[in-house]
Structures are given as C-alpha cells and as structure tokens.
Enzyme design. Structure first.
Site, PDB file in Angstrom:
ATOM      1  N   GLN A   1      30.051  46.213  39.076  1.00 57.53           N
ATOM      2  CA  GLN A   1      30.683  44.918  38.798  1.00 57.53           C
ATOM      3  C   GLN A   1      29.627  43.830  38.667  1.00 57.53           C
ATOM      4  O   GLN A   1      29.658  43.028  37.725  1.00 57.53           O
ATOM      5  CB  GLN A   1      31.667  44.558  39.920  1.00 57.53           C
ATOM      6  CG  GLN A   1      32.932  45.399  39.953  1.00 57.53           C
ATOM      7  CD  GLN A   1      33.805  45.041  41.158  1.00 57.53           C
ATOM      8  OE1 GLN A   1      33.341  44.441  42.129  1.00 57.53           O
ATOM      9  NE2 GLN A   1      35.076  45.419  41.099  1.00 57.53           N
TER      10      GLN A   1
ATOM     11  N   CYS B   1      44.039  39.461  45.030  1.00 55.74           N
ATOM     12  CA  CYS B   1      43.056  40.439  45.483  1.00 55.74           C
ATOM     13  C   CYS B   1      43.719  41.174  46.624  1.00 55.74           C
ATOM     14  O   CYS B   1      44.347  40.549  47.488  1.00 55.74           O
ATOM     15  CB  CYS B   1      41.762  39.766  45.938  1.00 55.74           C
ATOM     16  SG  CYS B   1      40.590  40.917  46.682  1.00 55.74           S
ATOM     17  N   THR B   2      43.600  42.475  46.653  1.00 57.95           N
ATOM     18  CA  THR B   2      44.393  43.258  47.591  1.00 57.95           C
ATOM     19  C   THR B   2      43.963  43.072  49.042  1.00 57.95           C
ATOM     20  O   THR B   2      44.656  43.530  49.944  1.00 57.95           O
ATOM     21  CB  THR B   2      44.363  44.754  47.218  1.00 57.95           C
ATOM     22  OG1 THR B   2      43.004  45.182  47.049  1.00 57.95           O
ATOM     23  CG2 THR B   2      45.133  44.999  45.924  1.00 57.95           C
ATOM     24  N   GLU B   3      42.831  42.379  49.282  1.00 60.73           N
ATOM     25  CA  GLU B   3      42.419  42.104  50.662  1.00 60.73           C
ATOM     26  C   GLU B   3      42.938  40.767  51.192  1.00 60.73           C
ATOM     27  O   GLU B   3      42.909  40.531  52.413  1.00 60.73           O
ATOM     28  CB  GLU B   3      40.878  42.105  50.789  1.00 60.73           C
ATOM     29  CG  GLU B   3      40.230  43.459  50.788  1.00 60.73           C
ATOM     30  CD  GLU B   3      40.094  44.033  49.391  1.00 60.73           C
ATOM     31  OE1 GLU B   3      39.985  45.262  49.259  1.00 60.73           O
ATOM     32  OE2 GLU B   3      40.091  43.242  48.420  1.00 60.73           O
TER      33      GLU B   3
ATOM     34  N   MET C   1      38.848  50.488  47.104  1.00 57.28           N
ATOM     35  CA  MET C   1      38.245  49.265  46.537  1.00 57.28           C
ATOM     36  C   MET C   1      38.941  48.011  47.064  1.00 57.28           C
ATOM     37  O   MET C   1      39.593  47.298  46.333  1.00 57.28           O
ATOM     38  CB  MET C   1      38.328  49.324  45.012  1.00 57.28           C
ATOM     39  CG  MET C   1      37.587  50.513  44.395  1.00 57.28           C
ATOM     40  SD  MET C   1      38.006  50.764  42.657  1.00 57.28           S
ATOM     41  CE  MET C   1      39.665  51.450  42.786  1.00 57.28           C
TER      42      MET C   1
ATOM     43  N   THR D   1      43.801  47.903  43.345  1.00 56.55           N
ATOM     44  CA  THR D   1      42.944  46.719  43.325  1.00 56.55           C
ATOM     45  C   THR D   1      43.312  45.925  42.087  1.00 56.55           C
ATOM     46  O   THR D   1      43.668  46.510  41.054  1.00 56.55           O
ATOM     47  CB  THR D   1      41.458  47.103  43.264  1.00 56.55           C
ATOM     48  OG1 THR D   1      40.679  45.970  42.842  1.00 56.55           O
ATOM     49  CG2 THR D   1      41.194  48.228  42.288  1.00 56.55           C
ATOM     50  N   ASN D   2      43.241  44.606  42.186  1.00 54.00           N
ATOM     51  CA  ASN D   2      43.521  43.770  41.021  1.00 54.00           C
ATOM     52  C   ASN D   2      42.358  43.761  40.035  1.00 54.00           C
ATOM     53  O   ASN D   2      42.535  43.963  38.837  1.00 54.00           O
ATOM     54  CB  ASN D   2      43.816  42.330  41.461  1.00 54.00           C
ATOM     55  CG  ASN D   2      45.156  42.183  42.143  1.00 54.00           C
ATOM     56  OD1 ASN D   2      46.170  41.929  41.510  1.00 54.00           O
ATOM     57  ND2 ASN D   2      45.165  42.310  43.461  1.00 54.00           N
ATOM     58  N   THR D   3      41.151  43.536  40.547  1.00 54.27           N
ATOM     59  CA  THR D   3      39.985  43.363  39.684  1.00 54.27           C
ATOM     60  C   THR D   3      39.771  44.540  38.741  1.00 54.27           C
ATOM     61  O   THR D   3      39.484  44.363  37.551  1.00 54.27           O
ATOM     62  CB  THR D   3      38.716  43.145  40.533  1.00 54.27           C
ATOM     63  OG1 THR D   3      38.860  41.941  41.293  1.00 54.27           O
ATOM     64  CG2 THR D   3      37.478  43.048  39.652  1.00 54.27           C
TER      65      THR D   3
END
Length: 232
Positions: A52, A197-199, A10, A83-85
C-alpha cells in the site's frame, strides 16, 4: 446455508470482529446452536501494508486474488474482503474466481438508502477517504454525496488506524479526536458517518456521538448472513 469465504488479516483485529458478528447474526436468525459456515484466509498484513505504501496495488490485488482462489477451492459460495481499503482491488479478486464478491460499499450504500441518508461523512484510511474507488461507488450506485474530513484530520485518522488500532491499541485521546471530527462532519452537512475502516469500531460506538454511525463491519456481516441464509 451457504459457506462464507472471508479474505481477512487486514488487520486480524477486525477479522476477529467479523467472525464474531457473522456467528452472532446467524444465531439471532436461526437460534439454538446454529453458527455461520465460514472459511477464512488470513493474509500477512505487513506484506499488504508495505505494498500500500509503495502504491503497488497490482501486486496487492494478486495476493488477494490468490486468497480468493483458495477460498473457492475450500468450498466458499461467495466472498468477503474484510477491509474497506482493499476493495480498491475488488475487480482483480472478482476476476480471479467464479463465485460472487459481496462488496462492502454496496452493503453500506444499501444501509444508507434504507435510512434515508443522502449526504454522509466518511472516515477511513487516507486511501479510502481520498481516492475514488469507494466514494464514487456510493455516488454512482446509490446517489449519495460523500464528504470527508480536512487534510490534517485525514492524516490523523489514517495514522491512528495504522499506528494504533491495527496494533490493537485503543487510546482515549484518539477517541476524543475522532468524536470531534465526526461532530465537524455533521456540522458540515453529514446526516450520518461511515466508519469506513474495519478497525474504527474498536474505538468509536454510537453511544459516543449523536450523529448516526454506520459501522461497515456490522453492515457487511449482516449482508453476508442475509446472502448465506437466502433471506429477503
């Protein structure tokens, strides 16, 4: 060494960064040919992203809870949600298993406190920037004030994450936009900025801006290795 269970995918781009960081930090700590003991359940992000958009967090949580149970069965000693979200459904995941979940906001909060940060800017998906599950945890547990970009900027950040970074696209125009937003957060009182956000770490690094950045992938991975190796 404990086995780290990772709920990933994710997106898969950031999960590969997690895997690299986990192994690099173990190698730094133990040397030689050592690497991290990791099991990964990589979900289909298209399914999660659709839920989501629909606001169906209950179903999202059920999918991640199932992934968590599979990791526990595979021998994981504790879990990461990469993932943060999706920490919005962290409680569902925790309730599904008997092993601990290492929460990304807790690892980040500890890193902020260690650096003496009391007011921090937050970049992430619209869910992370606008909803309380992440910001309020930092405030309640660590006493940190969280500020976010304005509405237009939040939409830009969200769109870049989903329409570019999660697809593996890194654009110089978006990098410039993120740098401008980070500088504005700093001018509004942020002593540091969370890449929540991990990206985002695929796009922005500390060399791009003056304000301290807190990359949640690196922070989460370091906390996981500390737990895996029983380090103080």
């Amino acid at each position: 060494m404990k086995t780290i269970g990772v709920i990933g995918g994710m997106s898969w781009e950031s999960t590969t960064t997690y895997y690299r960081y986990l192994n690099e930090v173990v190698k730094q700590a133990k040397g030689g040919l050592h690497s991290a003991k990791v099991v990964i359940n990589s979900v289909d992000f298209a399914e999660i992203e659709q839920l989501q958009r629909q606001g169906d967090w209950q179903h999202s949580g059920e999918l991640l809870a199932g992934a968590a149970r599979s990791l526990q069965s595979a021998g994981a000693d504790f879990l990461l949600i990469a993932t943060n979200t999706m920490h919005k459904v962290a409680s569902q995941v925790e309730q599904a298993v008997d092993i601990p979940l290492l929460h990304i906001a807790d690892a980040t909060g500890e890193a902020l406190v260690n650096q003496g940060i009391t007011t921090v800017g937050l970049l992430g998906t619209a869910f992370t920037m606008e909803q309380a599950f992440y910001k309020q945890r930092l405030t309640d547990k660590f006493g940190i004030q969280v500020i976010v970009p304005n509405g237009v900027q939040r939409r830009l950040v969200h769109d870049v994450i989903y329409q570019e970074l999660c697809l593996g696209q890194v654009n110089s125009r978006s990098k410039d936009d993120f740098c401008t937003i980070i500088e504005e957060l700093a001018s509004n009182g942020a002593e540091g900025v969370i890449l929540g956000c991990t990206e985002i770490g695929l796009l922005i690094s500390q060399t791009d801006v003056a304000v301290p950045l807190f990359d949640t992938v690196a922070i989460h991975a370091q906390a996981a290795v500390k737990e895996a190796l029983n380090l103080e």
